[in-house]
Design a protein around this motif. Structure first.
Motif, PDB file in Angstrom:
ATOM      1  N   ASP A  21       0.947  -1.219  -0.197  1.00 61.96           N
ATOM      2  CA  ASP A  21       0.016  -0.007   0.116  1.00 61.96           C
ATOM      3  C   ASP A  21       0.723   1.307   0.106  1.00 61.96           C
ATOM      4  O   ASP A  21       0.249   2.282  -0.086  1.00 61.96           O
ATOM      5  CB  ASP A  21      -0.811   0.071   1.214  1.00 61.96           C
ATOM      6  N   LEU A  22       2.152   1.094   0.227  1.00 62.29           N
ATOM      7  CA  LEU A  22       3.037   2.232   0.259  1.00 62.29           C
ATOM      8  C   LEU A  22       3.284   2.828  -1.053  1.00 62.29           C
ATOM      9  O   LEU A  22       4.028   2.043  -2.137  1.00 62.29           O
ATOM     10  CB  LEU A  22       4.244   2.112   1.273  1.00 62.29           C
ATOM     11  N   PRO A  23       3.191   4.193  -1.507  1.00 64.95           N
ATOM     12  CA  PRO A  23       3.358   4.564  -2.600  1.00 64.95           C
ATOM     13  C   PRO A  23       4.962   4.534  -3.101  1.00 64.95           C
ATOM     14  O   PRO A  23       5.751   4.602  -2.144  1.00 64.95           O
ATOM     15  CB  PRO A  23       3.096   6.124  -2.895  1.00 64.95           C
ATOM     16  N   PHE A  24       5.324   4.116  -4.570  1.00 65.62           N
ATOM     17  CA  PHE A  24       6.460   3.967  -4.914  1.00 65.62           C
ATOM     18  C   PHE A  24       6.706   4.274  -6.122  1.00 65.62           C
ATOM     19  O   PHE A  24       7.557   4.505  -7.045  1.00 65.62           O
ATOM     20  CB  PHE A  24       7.100   2.695  -4.425  1.00 65.62           C
ATOM     21  N   ARG A  25       5.514   4.357  -7.029  1.00 62.98           N
ATOM     22  CA  ARG A  25       5.808   4.312  -8.674  1.00 62.98           C
ATOM     23  C   ARG A  25       6.376   5.466  -9.257  1.00 62.98           C
ATOM     24  O   ARG A  25       7.088   5.444 -10.122  1.00 62.98           O
ATOM     25  CB  ARG A  25       4.369   4.087  -9.176  1.00 62.98           C
TER      26      ARG A  25
END
Length: 398
Positions: free
Chosen positions: A31-35
């Motif tokens: 669920d943690l943003p990374f893109r």
């Protein structure tokens, strides 16, 4: 920031995600943003790194896919073992400050205390399944990681600059690389767009990745954390928000030594990987990054109760490591017994400076004059009473 075409970047990132999925059979990246981090990195590699397209693809795969694989497995472990999310990371000791200030050695010394726990290189590279206390010294992943370290290009040269091994405590970079807000990319390649993006990235997200990794590591092998990373200076506010009880040890050394040594170390990595390496241009680029990190750290420190920090000087640490380790632990209310003293002394005796060879460089290679650097950092050195390096005392017979 230089504009980049999202469509172009997303095509590359999708393929990298596919490769990670193919290697693991997993699809949930969490669920943690990374893109966005990966998209900016890929754009910068394509348009700014000076690498031909085939080399860009290889570099991108080498930099990104192992961390994506790690991410997939960390997320899967967290789903299989919900207890990981309930782990409390309490009052970590966090070493920071400019690089090349003795922080690597200090982390290893502090980690010798019974009950202390530092992230080891092998468990940050291959953390899944969660490491266990019972097999901490025999896990087959240790040998696998050590073989990879020994096979790395320039391994002997890098070992002389920064000692490392599968079983050694290592800095926090391996705890946050799966979030892709990663200063190491800047070390390997000249990518100005990612550089600018990194300086403005959400550090709170960086430390959420960091905390989840620590929860993972302490799930089956608990301990009292001793952490280290010079680049914590860039996100000190966020670190203290995520770890409000953190105890900060700030290491200091003469900038006339620190800056050329740091630039030489990172310049070794840049020269190995980038077709655009120019020593003097790189010296200006990296010294500015280090100065910016220092200023950000000092600014954050000014907003926090100064009692949260303990200052350690390189000269004192090298002259009497037992005394400095004792001072740190006692400052934070941790008892130091005879076993701790023995372990600290043994590690210091077994790991003298230059054990793996001398770090060979001259400041002039990178366009530096040490006295000009000292003037540039004068306010910092005056504030903390930082002196030039003193000659190391002769080793006493045991």
């Amino acid at each position: 920031m230089t504009a980049f075409t999202a469509t172009t970047a997303i095509i590359g990132s999708e393929r990298l995600l596919e490769l990670a999925t193919e290697r693991t059979g997993l699809t949930d990246f969490g669920d943690l943003p990374f893109r966005e981090s990966i998209d900016v990195l890929l754009w910068a590699l394509r348009h700014e790194s000076g690498n031909p397209p085939q080399r860009v693809a290889q570099v991108a795969e080498n930099l990104v896919v192992p961390a994506l694989v790690k991410r997939l497995r960390l997320v899967e472990d967290r789903k299989r073992h919900p207890e990981i999310a309930a782990q409390e990371v309490k009052a970590p000791i966090v070493i920071t400050g400019l690089p090349r200030t003795g922080s690597t050695h200090l982390q290893a010394l502090l980690a010798t205390r019974p009950g202390a726990r530092s992230p080891l290189e092998w468990e940050m590279r291959l953390p899944s399944p969660p490491p266990e206390a019972a097999t901490a010294a025999t896990d087959p992943r240790i040998a696998e990681v050590q073989r990879a370290i020994d096979a790395r290009a320039g391994a002997a040269q890098l070992q002389a600059i920064h000692p490392y091994g599968a079983r050694r405590p290592e800095q926090c970079l391996g705890l946050i690389d799966w979030g892709f807000v990663n200063q190491t990319y800047l070390a390997y390649q000249r990518i100005p767009t990612y550089y600018e993006w990194y300086l403005n990235a959400d550090q709170r997200l960086v430390y959420e990745h960091h905390k989840r990794f620590l929860q993972h590591l302490q799930f089956r092998n608990p301990g009292e954390w001793v952490l280290k990373w010079p680049k914590h200076l860039f996100g000190l506010d966020a670190l203290l928000e995520v770890y409000p009880d953190a105890r900060i040890v700030w290491t200091h050394r003469d900038p006339g030594k620190v800056i050329p040594s740091s630039v030489s170390f990172v310049g070794t990595l840049r020269a190995m990987n980038s077709p655009l390496f120019d020593p003097k241009r790189f010296g200006a680029e990296w010294s500015a990054l280090e100065e910016m990190g220092l200023r950000r750290g000092l600014s954050a420190r000014g907003r926090v109760d100064d009692d949260r920090f303990l200052d350690i000087h390189y000269n004192d640490l090298t002259a009497n490591p037992v005394a400095e380790v004792t001072r740190i632990y006692e400052h934070f209310g941790i008892q130091v017994d005879e076993e701790t003293v023995r372990r600290v002394r043994d590690f210091a005796d077994d790991n003298p400076q230059g054990k793996h060879g001398a770090h060979q460089y001259t400041p002039e290679q990178f366009g530096f004059e040490p006295e000009r650097i000292r003037r540039r950092f004068a306010a910092y050195t005056e504030r903390f009473g930082i002196e030039p390096d003193r000659p190391r005392p002769a080793k006493k017979a045991r």
